[in-house]
Scaffold this motif. Structure first.
Motif, mmCIF file in Angstrom:
data_model
loop_
_atom_site.group_PDB
_atom_site.id
_atom_site.type_symbol
_atom_site.label_atom_id
_atom_site.label_comp_id
_atom_site.label_asym_id
_atom_site.label_seq_id
_atom_site.Cartn_x
_atom_site.Cartn_y
_atom_site.Cartn_z
ATOM 1 N N TYR A 36 1.005 -1.170 0.031
ATOM 2 C CA TYR A 36 0.018 0.055 0.175
ATOM 3 C C TYR A 36 0.737 1.327 -0.118
ATOM 4 O O TYR A 36 0.463 2.256 -0.704
ATOM 5 N N ILE A 38 2.485 1.789 -3.453
ATOM 6 C CA ILE A 38 1.725 2.472 -4.308
ATOM 7 C C ILE A 38 1.397 3.921 -3.953
ATOM 8 O O ILE A 38 1.145 4.842 -5.112
ATOM 9 N N ASN A 92 3.461 3.486 -12.194
ATOM 10 C CA ASN A 92 2.131 3.102 -12.365
ATOM 11 C C ASN A 92 2.034 1.491 -11.966
ATOM 12 O O ASN A 92 3.193 0.810 -11.538
ATOM 13 N N LEU A 93 0.955 0.874 -11.689
ATOM 14 C CA LEU A 93 0.772 -0.410 -11.132
ATOM 15 C C LEU A 93 1.548 -1.392 -12.052
ATOM 16 O O LEU A 93 2.385 -2.401 -11.416
ATOM 17 N N GLU A 94 1.635 -1.368 -13.365
ATOM 18 C CA GLU A 94 2.172 -2.480 -13.977
ATOM 19 C C GLU A 94 3.843 -2.147 -13.972
ATOM 20 O O GLU A 94 4.615 -3.370 -13.798
ATOM 21 N N LEU A 127 5.279 -1.323 -11.145
ATOM 22 C CA LEU A 127 5.672 -1.830 -9.857
ATOM 23 C C LEU A 127 5.322 -3.476 -9.979
ATOM 24 O O LEU A 127 6.173 -4.110 -9.309
ATOM 25 N N ILE A 128 4.318 -3.745 -10.650
ATOM 26 C CA ILE A 128 4.494 -5.400 -10.773
ATOM 27 C C ILE A 128 5.788 -5.982 -11.376
ATOM 28 O O ILE A 128 6.178 -6.914 -11.168
ATOM 29 N N LYS A 136 -8.231 -11.471 -12.983
ATOM 30 C CA LYS A 136 -8.277 -10.076 -13.144
ATOM 31 C C LYS A 136 -9.823 -9.848 -13.443
ATOM 32 O O LYS A 136 -10.535 -8.980 -12.897
#
Length: 267
Positions: A211, A214, A220-222, A224-225, A248
């Motif tokens: 959390y 983020i 962005n989330l992609e 971070l993944i 998803k």
């Protein structure tokens, strides 16, 4: 300012605690109304200086703001059995899922209605609430309502009431989705031989850390993944399974079904 809360369940009581914690009202200016006789003594212990009533006995409400916190399925029955009349200066704030402003106005014969959708982290003052209002409510009155909502976390005003069903599905129901995922991760940990308490610790701290990443990262989330999922590694193996099972899409469809149910609750 005096506040009455009809429906002294978890959400109604968490709102009450926030209002008192931040000294937005005095304890003696709070009136809690419940239909459950068995809850009276417990509520009185938590709110010794406030007025506590059983719904059926209330024939008058002396409050500037009346918060409707009953279950949406129970609202029509409750409204049809109110023994009191609202005066035109009283504000009504609904925190019921799905019930539209027009229906609340019609059943209560009252125009001054604000509709809000909080979520359970309001218990810790870390919730988020989407809200909207009937036409004709002044900016100053809305700011006052927002001040109370912000005592439970954050609030966002929505001009389009139709979006509130989506907010209900996304953030109102949202905590349960995370609990569901956390539960699955903990169970996976125990299946791998990790003690349950230790598994809980690893998963909860991982969720907390993710959390904050983020919240504080420019990525962005992609991205971070990708930072976690190195080529041919363990994370990639897990994500491959999630993608094969279309996890998803399953989660997205679940949330859309929650929105659908919110719309159905209005009847």
């Amino acid at each position: 300012m005096k506040i009455a809360i009809i429906g002294a369940g978890n959400m109604g009581l968490s709102f009450s605690k926030s209002f008192l914690k931040y000294e937005l009202i005095k304890p003696e200016d709070l009136h809690l109304i419940t239909r459950n006789q068995n809850k009276i003594n417990k509520i009185k212990e938590e709110f010794p200086k406030s007025q506590i009533s059983i719904f059926e006995t209330v024939d008058e409400i002396n409050a500037d703001l009346i918060i409707i916190a009953v279950k949406p399925q129970d609202f029509q029955h409750a409204a049809e059995n109110f023994k009191f009349n609202l005066n035109e200066n009283q504000m009504v704030l609904s925190i019921m899922a799905g019930i539209k402003i027009e229906k609340i106005q019609r059943l209560l014969n009252h125009k001054m209605v604000v509709r809000a959708m909080p979520n359970s982290p309001t218990l810790l003052g870390m919730g988020i609430t989407g809200y909207t209002a009937a036409e004709g409510i002044s900016f100053s009155k809305l700011i006052n309502i927002e001040r109370f909502l912000n005592s439970t976390g954050r609030s966002v005003y929505l001009e389009n009431e139709e979006l509130l069903d989506g907010v209900t599905a996304l953030s109102g129901s949202g905590p349960a989705y995370f609990y569901y995922i956390v539960d699955a991760m903990i169970k996976a940990g125990t299946e791998m031989g990790i003690d349950e308490n230790l598994s809980k610790l690893f998963v909860k701290q991982t969720m907390l850390g993710a959390y904050h990443l983020i919240n504080n990262s420019d990525k962005n989330l992609e991205e971070l993944i990708k930072d976690v999922a190195s080529k041919g590694g363990t994370t990639e193996a897990a994500l491959k399974t999630f993608n094969e099972k279309d996890l998803k899409e399953i989660l997205k469809q679940g949330i859309l079904n929650a929105e659908k149910r919110a719309k159905e609750l209005n009847g």
